[in-house]
Design an enzyme around this catalytic site. Sequence first.
Site, PDB file in Angstrom:
ATOM      1  N   THR A  76      71.637  45.072   7.333  1.00 38.98           N
ATOM      2  CA  THR A  76      72.243  46.050   8.244  1.00 38.98           C
ATOM      3  C   THR A  76      71.405  46.227   9.495  1.00 38.98           C
ATOM      4  O   THR A  76      71.924  46.202  10.619  1.00 38.98           O
ATOM      5  CB  THR A  76      72.430  47.392   7.520  1.00 38.98           C
ATOM      6  OG1 THR A  76      73.487  47.263   6.569  1.00 38.98           O
ATOM      7  CG2 THR A  76      72.783  48.505   8.499  1.00 38.98           C
ATOM      8  N   GLN A 200      75.622  36.500   3.286  1.00 36.32           N
ATOM      9  CA  GLN A 200      76.301  35.966   2.105  1.00 36.32           C
ATOM     10  C   GLN A 200      76.291  34.439   2.062  1.00 36.32           C
ATOM     11  O   GLN A 200      76.875  33.841   1.157  1.00 36.32           O
ATOM     12  CB  GLN A 200      77.751  36.467   2.066  1.00 36.32           C
ATOM     13  CG  GLN A 200      77.891  37.968   1.925  1.00 36.32           C
ATOM     14  CD  GLN A 200      77.548  38.490   0.541  1.00 36.32           C
ATOM     15  OE1 GLN A 200      77.177  37.740  -0.357  1.00 36.32           O
ATOM     16  NE2 GLN A 200      77.657  39.798   0.352  1.00 36.32           N
ATOM     17  N   ALA A 220      67.166  39.954   1.730  1.00 36.75           N
ATOM     18  CA  ALA A 220      66.467  39.417   0.559  1.00 36.75           C
ATOM     19  C   ALA A 220      67.235  39.655  -0.734  1.00 36.75           C
ATOM     20  O   ALA A 220      67.233  38.805  -1.630  1.00 36.75           O
ATOM     21  CB  ALA A 220      65.074  40.041   0.462  1.00 36.75           C
ATOM     22  N   HIS A 221      67.891  40.801  -0.856  1.00 39.80           N
ATOM     23  CA  HIS A 221      68.472  41.135  -2.165  1.00 39.80           C
ATOM     24  C   HIS A 221      69.720  40.317  -2.483  1.00 39.80           C
ATOM     25  O   HIS A 221      70.214  40.346  -3.609  1.00 39.80           O
ATOM     26  CB  HIS A 221      68.762  42.634  -2.265  1.00 39.80           C
ATOM     27  CG  HIS A 221      69.974  43.102  -1.519  1.00 39.80           C
ATOM     28  ND1 HIS A 221      71.145  43.430  -2.145  1.00 39.80           N
ATOM     29  CD2 HIS A 221      70.177  43.312  -0.204  1.00 39.80           C
ATOM     30  CE1 HIS A 221      72.027  43.834  -1.249  1.00 39.80           C
ATOM     31  NE2 HIS A 221      71.460  43.765  -0.057  1.00 39.80           N
ATOM     32  N   THR A 257      55.368  50.921   9.375  1.00 38.89           N
ATOM     33  CA  THR A 257      54.460  50.168   8.514  1.00 38.89           C
ATOM     34  C   THR A 257      55.230  49.194   7.633  1.00 38.89           C
ATOM     35  O   THR A 257      56.152  49.577   6.935  1.00 38.89           O
ATOM     36  CB  THR A 257      53.645  51.134   7.629  1.00 38.89           C
ATOM     37  OG1 THR A 257      52.952  52.048   8.472  1.00 38.89           O
ATOM     38  CG2 THR A 257      52.649  50.365   6.782  1.00 38.89           C
ATOM     39  N   CYS A 347      78.887  48.657   0.471  1.00 34.16           N
ATOM     40  CA  CYS A 347      78.499  49.627   1.495  1.00 34.16           C
ATOM     41  C   CYS A 347      79.592  50.652   1.760  1.00 34.16           C
ATOM     42  O   CYS A 347      79.344  51.693   2.347  1.00 34.16           O
ATOM     43  CB  CYS A 347      78.151  48.898   2.796  1.00 34.16           C
ATOM     44  SG  CYS A 347      76.824  47.713   2.602  1.00 34.16           S
TER      45      CYS A 347
END
Length: 405
Positions: A76, A200, A220-221, A257, A347
């Site tokens: 996102t 995707q 990453a997920h 960070t 989402c």
Amino acid sequence: MRSAARVIYLDWNATTPPHPEVLAAMQAAAEVAWANPASVHGPGRRARAFIEQAREAVARLTGFDARDVTLTSGGTEANNLALWHAFGGEASGAGAAGAPAWGRLQGALVVSRIEHPSVTRAAEALAGRGVEVAWVDPEPSGRVAPEALAAALDRAAAVAPVRLVSLQAVNHETGVVQPVAEAAALAHARGARLHVDAVQAVGRLPPEAWAGADLVSVAAHKIRGPKGIGALAARPGIRLRPVLLGGAQERGLRPGTQDPIAAAGFAVAARRALDAPARYAALAPLRDRLEAELLDAGRAAGGAPIRNGAGARAPHVANLSWPGWRGDELCAALDLEGVAVSSGSACSAGTAEPSPVLTAMLGPERAASAVRFSIGEETTEVDLAEAVRRVARVLSRLRPLPAGT
């Protein structure tokens, strides 16, 4: 009393289970990479190494240069950064990339109506700031035709210079593969850049799926990595501008960070994803069999289910509409049976509105009755056979409403 059913996870497009190697890498990093990676001392440098390893791995996965990979909080943020960068005004000197000069914006954006909400809503926000947005409707097959893109580019260019075209590589709900190479040629011929949401696609299709893109978003997920980290890769020379303001992390483009532990997991996931397309290609026969058996189960229950999405599709996604049933009710009933599926983008879960993607493709009725099944590396034939049995049980219990009621 019946014991709880074994959960069959068929929602790999929503998120993927983290791979054991990813979890092991994150655990190992947690023991040594606790320092702030922006610090110049030894502990900080050790933490920083994990950040750079993730950057290098994403660069290799996407085919971009590591110097042009910006780590983000996920797909996102990467999509927002890609869209807003083209309309941020002149740099004013704050931060390495300059602060965005938000206000009344100029230029044009071309975007399809079947993009992820992080793209469509960013486009709507840009339109509210003065950007000319040309929306492209999909074909009923779920594909965005190059001819429709060309027409949208011409419409937009008649109003303002087109700065960006945004087109996903693989649709998140139907799995339909989009004509990215053709879109790149059209955009570049008109002096515009192409952003591709490849969230995707990476790790599921070969790099040709985003060939020609100037900016590529990754999460990453979706490739068996951790949540909360993603990336935007850009062609050399593209000057990005930050959406957030703060410190100088990520060259000032993504202040805050960084998380070296998540980066350690991202690096492993990105390396695994290099040869993952072959594993996903092997899933196509399983997906096709699942789809056929689901259609048979629906007909046996008195319904007339319909497959959504035609032509080239990612090999692991099946999206079906079940006229007479509501997709969200089917998902809830299947959850009670231990089958995890979805009726749209994760989402947008919890909203009462039908899927904007399927509404744009096929209308609100087909959208309201849709269910997405997405499989992955760990899905077995036994899983799918049992899932079909449970779907049939749910359909027999929830009889379809007669047409027109």
